[in-house]
Design a protein around this motif. Sequence first.
Motif, PDB file in Angstrom:
ATOM      1  N   GLY A   1       0.389   8.865   3.909  1.00  0.00           N
ATOM      2  CA  GLY A   1      -0.562   7.931   4.502  1.00  0.00           C
ATOM      3  C   GLY A   1      -1.915   7.900   3.837  1.00  0.00           C
ATOM      4  O   GLY A   1      -2.815   7.217   4.300  1.00  0.00           O
ATOM      5  N   ILE A   2      -2.086   8.670   2.745  1.00  0.00           N
ATOM      6  CA  ILE A   2      -3.382   8.688   2.063  1.00  0.00           C
ATOM      7  C   ILE A   2      -3.277   7.897   0.762  1.00  0.00           C
ATOM      8  O   ILE A   2      -2.392   8.148  -0.061  1.00  0.00           O
ATOM      9  CB  ILE A   2      -3.842  10.128   1.776  1.00  0.00           C
ATOM     10  CG1 ILE A   2      -4.069  10.849   3.107  1.00  0.00           C
ATOM     11  CG2 ILE A   2      -5.106  10.128   0.934  1.00  0.00           C
ATOM     12  CD1 ILE A   2      -4.158  12.333   2.970  1.00  0.00           C
ATOM     13  N   VAL A   3      -4.172   6.934   0.598  1.00  0.00           N
ATOM     14  CA  VAL A   3      -4.107   6.054  -0.564  1.00  0.00           C
ATOM     15  C   VAL A   3      -4.730   6.743  -1.775  1.00  0.00           C
ATOM     16  O   VAL A   3      -5.822   7.313  -1.685  1.00  0.00           O
ATOM     17  CB  VAL A   3      -4.867   4.742  -0.279  1.00  0.00           C
ATOM     18  CG1 VAL A   3      -4.815   3.821  -1.486  1.00  0.00           C
ATOM     19  CG2 VAL A   3      -4.300   4.058   0.943  1.00  0.00           C
ATOM     20  N   ASP A   4      -4.037   6.720  -2.894  1.00  0.00           N
ATOM     21  CA  ASP A   4      -4.589   7.247  -4.146  1.00  0.00           C
ATOM     22  C   ASP A   4      -5.474   6.160  -4.749  1.00  0.00           C
ATOM     23  O   ASP A   4      -5.004   5.220  -5.374  1.00  0.00           O
ATOM     24  CB  ASP A   4      -3.444   7.592  -5.094  1.00  0.00           C
ATOM     25  CG  ASP A   4      -3.967   8.161  -6.421  1.00  0.00           C
ATOM     26  OD1 ASP A   4      -5.172   7.987  -6.692  1.00  0.00           O
ATOM     27  OD2 ASP A   4      -3.172   8.761  -7.148  1.00  0.00           O
ATOM     28  N   ARG A   5      -6.784   6.280  -4.526  1.00  0.00           N
ATOM     29  CA  ARG A   5      -7.653   5.149  -4.903  1.00  0.00           C
ATOM     30  C   ARG A   5      -7.786   5.015  -6.417  1.00  0.00           C
ATOM     31  O   ARG A   5      -8.088   3.959  -6.927  1.00  0.00           O
ATOM     32  CB  ARG A   5      -9.023   5.264  -4.248  1.00  0.00           C
ATOM     33  CG  ARG A   5      -9.684   6.568  -4.503  1.00  0.00           C
ATOM     34  CD  ARG A   5     -10.904   6.738  -3.633  1.00  0.00           C
ATOM     35  NE  ARG A   5     -11.311   8.118  -3.780  1.00  0.00           N
ATOM     36  CZ  ARG A   5     -12.538   8.553  -3.712  1.00  0.00           C
ATOM     37  NH1 ARG A   5     -13.506   7.744  -3.464  1.00  0.00           N
ATOM     38  NH2 ARG A   5     -12.808   9.829  -3.886  1.00  0.00           N
TER      39      ARG A   5
ATOM     40  N   GLU B   1      -4.846   3.126  -7.397  1.00  0.00           N
ATOM     41  CA  GLU B   1      -5.013   1.784  -6.859  1.00  0.00           C
ATOM     42  C   GLU B   1      -5.943   0.949  -7.754  1.00  0.00           C
ATOM     43  O   GLU B   1      -5.656  -0.205  -8.082  1.00  0.00           O
ATOM     44  CB  GLU B   1      -5.587   1.875  -5.446  1.00  0.00           C
ATOM     45  CG  GLU B   1      -5.701   0.513  -4.795  1.00  0.00           C
ATOM     46  CD  GLU B   1      -6.388   0.591  -3.451  1.00  0.00           C
ATOM     47  OE1 GLU B   1      -7.201   1.515  -3.246  1.00  0.00           O
ATOM     48  OE2 GLU B   1      -6.115  -0.280  -2.622  1.00  0.00           O
TER      49      GLU B   1
ATOM     50  N   ALA C   1       0.521   5.391  -1.668  1.00  0.00           N
ATOM     51  CA  ALA C   1       0.092   6.385  -0.698  1.00  0.00           C
ATOM     52  C   ALA C   1       1.107   7.505  -0.589  1.00  0.00           C
ATOM     53  O   ALA C   1       2.309   7.290  -0.723  1.00  0.00           O
ATOM     54  CB  ALA C   1      -0.113   5.722   0.665  1.00  0.00           C
TER      55      ALA C   1
ATOM     56  N   LEU D   1       0.828  -1.215   0.000  1.00  0.00           N
ATOM     57  CA  LEU D   1       0.000   0.000   0.000  1.00  0.00           C
ATOM     58  C   LEU D   1       0.859   1.262   0.000  1.00  0.00           C
ATOM     59  O   LEU D   1       0.462   2.276  -0.554  1.00  0.00           O
ATOM     60  CB  LEU D   1      -0.886   0.016   1.247  1.00  0.00           C
ATOM     61  CG  LEU D   1      -2.362  -0.331   1.075  1.00  0.00           C
ATOM     62  CD1 LEU D   1      -3.093  -0.024   2.352  1.00  0.00           C
ATOM     63  CD2 LEU D   1      -2.975   0.425  -0.090  1.00  0.00           C
TER      64      LEU D   1
ATOM     65  N   ARG E   1      -9.648   5.923   3.001  1.00  0.00           N
ATOM     66  CA  ARG E   1      -8.636   6.414   2.082  1.00  0.00           C
ATOM     67  C   ARG E   1      -7.212   6.355   2.613  1.00  0.00           C
ATOM     68  O   ARG E   1      -6.283   6.612   1.866  1.00  0.00           O
ATOM     69  CB  ARG E   1      -8.953   7.871   1.699  1.00  0.00           C
ATOM     70  CG  ARG E   1     -10.324   8.051   1.061  1.00  0.00           C
ATOM     71  CD  ARG E   1     -10.293   7.781  -0.430  1.00  0.00           C
ATOM     72  NE  ARG E   1      -9.322   8.618  -1.105  1.00  0.00           N
ATOM     73  CZ  ARG E   1      -9.548   9.860  -1.492  1.00  0.00           C
ATOM     74  NH1 ARG E   1     -10.697  10.425  -1.270  1.00  0.00           N
ATOM     75  NH2 ARG E   1      -8.614  10.534  -2.114  1.00  0.00           N
ATOM     76  N   THR E   2      -7.020   6.059   3.881  1.00  0.00           N
ATOM     77  CA  THR E   2      -5.641   6.061   4.375  1.00  0.00           C
ATOM     78  C   THR E   2      -5.117   4.634   4.552  1.00  0.00           C
ATOM     79  O   THR E   2      -5.881   3.683   4.658  1.00  0.00           O
ATOM     80  CB  THR E   2      -5.509   6.781   5.732  1.00  0.00           C
ATOM     81  OG1 THR E   2      -6.209   6.015   6.708  1.00  0.00           O
ATOM     82  CG2 THR E   2      -6.071   8.181   5.682  1.00  0.00           C
ATOM     83  N   VAL E   3      -3.804   4.536   4.574  1.00  0.00           N
ATOM     84  CA  VAL E   3      -3.151   3.247   4.792  1.00  0.00           C
ATOM     85  C   VAL E   3      -3.589   2.667   6.135  1.00  0.00           C
ATOM     86  O   VAL E   3      -3.918   1.489   6.249  1.00  0.00           O
ATOM     87  CB  VAL E   3      -1.614   3.422   4.757  1.00  0.00           C
ATOM     88  CG1 VAL E   3      -0.923   2.120   5.133  1.00  0.00           C
ATOM     89  CG2 VAL E   3      -1.182   3.886   3.377  1.00  0.00           C
TER      90      VAL E   3
END
Lengths: 508, 399
Positions: free
Chosen positions: A376-380, A383, A373, A369, B264-266
Amino acid sequence: MTSILAMRTITKDFNGVRALDSVSLEVERGQVHAICGENGAGKSTLMKVLSGVYPHGTFAGEIYFDGAPATFKTINESEAAGIVIIHQELALSPYLSIAENIFLGNEVATRGVIDWDKTNLEATKLLARVGLDEKPTTPIRELGVGKQQLVEIAKALSKRVKLLILDEPTAALNDDDSAHLLDLISSLRGQGVTSIIISHKLKEIRKTADTVTILRDGKTIETFSMSESDATESRIIKSMVGRELDNLFPPRTPTIGDELFRIENWTVHHPVDNGRVVIDNASFTVRAGEIVGFAGLMGAGRTELAMSIFGRSYGSHISGAAFKAGAPISLKTVSEAIRNGLAYATEDRKRYGLNLLGGITVNITAAALGKLARFGIVDRFAENGVADSYRRQMNIKAPSLSVPTGNLSGGNQQKVVLSKWVYSGPDVLILDEPTRGIDVGAKYEIYTIINELAAQGKAIILISSELPELLGMSDRIYAISEGRITGEISRADANQENLMHFMTAGKD
Amino acid sequence: MTTVRPTLKLPTIPINLRQYGILAAFAVIVVLFQVLTDGRLLLPGNINNLIQQNAYVLILAVGMVIVIIAGHIDLSVGSIVAMVGAIAAIAMTQWGLPWWAAVIVALVVGAAVGAWQGFWVAFVGIPAFIVTLAGMLLFRGLTLVLLTGGTINALPDEFNAIGGGWIPPLMGTIGEGRDARDIFTVVMGIAVALGLIATQVRARRKQRRLDLVIEPALSMGIKTGIAVFVIVALTWQLSAYRGTPIILVIVALLILAFSFVLERTVFGRQVYAMGGNLFAAQMSGVRTARVNFLIFVTMGVLAGLAGVVTTARAGGAVASAGQSFELDAIAAVFIGGAAVTGGVGTVIGAVIGGLIMGVLNMGLSILSVDAAWQQTIKGLVLLLAVAFDVLSKRRGRRT
């Protein structure tokens, strides 16, 4: 001599897959009868048919026990008739005493009130018969595995057992305990107890068994007396493996580079029973672009070796060294192993591999992950793009990427697990039983993926119970037996027989 | 044999059914009580009270849903609420701290309590049920010690406003006397609604550009339309009372922030991964002890905030504050569709679960139903909500 058990033309299907195909087994009264076969040959299924785990009527064929037709519908019925199975995982209650365990479900009681004096007296007698020098009031958890095994046998004797079935009885025992147990099994012959032992250890069979039956692919291959002059270990091995190699593997021309991964003097102890050595001084190497197979029978320590390497996920007191491209690396935690370019696709994908409640996307990105990210924010969106590209690349068949992976077929689940580890960008991939429970078509696809990964220069470690798979895929094969690497054979020299020799090689 | 075909359409239905099921149930309950109370339920004053009275459940449910998704439980939050409230009150009345410093102290104490419990759960490996059961007794006991059996009143007005105050009429009012409306509240409602539409349109455009699967325009439009209607109607009603409760802004920001964190966060992903399959998460390199620790610190901070809100609304600290709050929060989370086994749940679901309980409370109170019966009815609602969840899942498996 008369036979105590005759099973004739037993056939059992699971969802259209034939597990037993017209198997016959005849056991003489007062003998020790060994059953041998590779993993998946049908040994356990046959014993479950016999003991009523698969009730009468769910299989075809006839069973005669002690002179009468047997139609067991439950385990209780088969136990009442005098058949007791002792499984590899012991079924004792750790906090109850030896005596309580022996008479569990069969208490010495009048009108529901237990007579403790009589219980302990009877238990003492049984313990003397199995040669266990412990008080009947000792709690089970204070006993080692070997002694627990003896309690199981005492429990069977308390039920007036006529036919005792032991599934891999010495798999978890040390040498002394094994010897004692085998002596006990031999001595029970004189007390009117017939035994069936299922075992991979050919030395034990030679020492203990009177007769041996060999199963392969759900069929009886042969039964012979161990007193025959040609009853050798080689003959057993030949019968266990004599299978045609089918042309089920995609063609590949290996391009093998330099050494990429090396393990030296790797020793692992049991996580609970710290005194027991599970992996004994193992050393091996894998080169870039090479597929290295690991062969071993159930309980040989293949999975334990892989898991202990992958971030010490198994075992205690682990010692030894790991090197990547010649430089020493540390593999103390899973995240460290992943950072150092290792990936491990587990044997049991439902238990260790997948979040079955989660969709395909979150499973594919679970091990990497961080790549998707920032702060700490995932780029959906990125993804989703990753998941979609793997869906196409690996040909994962699913209505959408958010379908819980628990709803996918085994083959598609395995492709999700592979996608997850390929996306983590490893240099060394450990694949533990990658095609278990997968149909033939999906297997071919998985093999193709493995070959492509090798062609990209990754080092592949392939652990498999299926010898044809190892022979069809690997460039080199290590054999493991009882926690030790007992042999290393190149693709050109390997065949099922010499592999099986190494896989069954015991300590002398 | 395994075939792909039967899974083609079905798996998506039960999930949506469950998510919309809870919304539909909420709508049905609201309409039901609106009719039963002859329209009194949704009067401006009652809506205002619904928000101010239930803010603590919503705040605690936001934290509790994270705890429960990860496969834990927290029984101590009611006692933390009481203890933090007591410390905040002591800070203002005895140490002479200004109200804002007392709030910071409260949140820090909450974090410290969370770290204490997180340490035992994550690093020592004691089940959260035990650790927080001990915490429930421990922090209630400490509250009694701090307050020595008495109560602390006479807190600053600014502090009390956090729980029971309103945003001042920054843009003035229109209308006179009973028909007066707070303009700011109406404007804010419209602004939030427009913002929602804008984000939906933007997300849709980005999906199309990246060629991702997009949901049908109709269903997206209907959903956004309903949300916009609810926001505008809510603020329109509130503007006729005393404007926007301060606590509504706090709760709304928390819901947005923690929805974002979970989705949205890990960190959020790792929470779901651990709840769904702890072994698989470990084998994927998730540092589970660290995540567990952070979960309890988060819960502690939110419990601290709930302590501030509860004390502010009551206007003082009492040792019996927060009694059974943990059960309200847990009930809200499960009504909101979280799974007892972990791995499933949403912030918005937990919030709706909390609101369902709130509407039940208020509706039954307006109807003058005896408190004993109110509790009985709430118990049945919780049981039926989870039974619905279990049964729909079982049906999903069979197909």
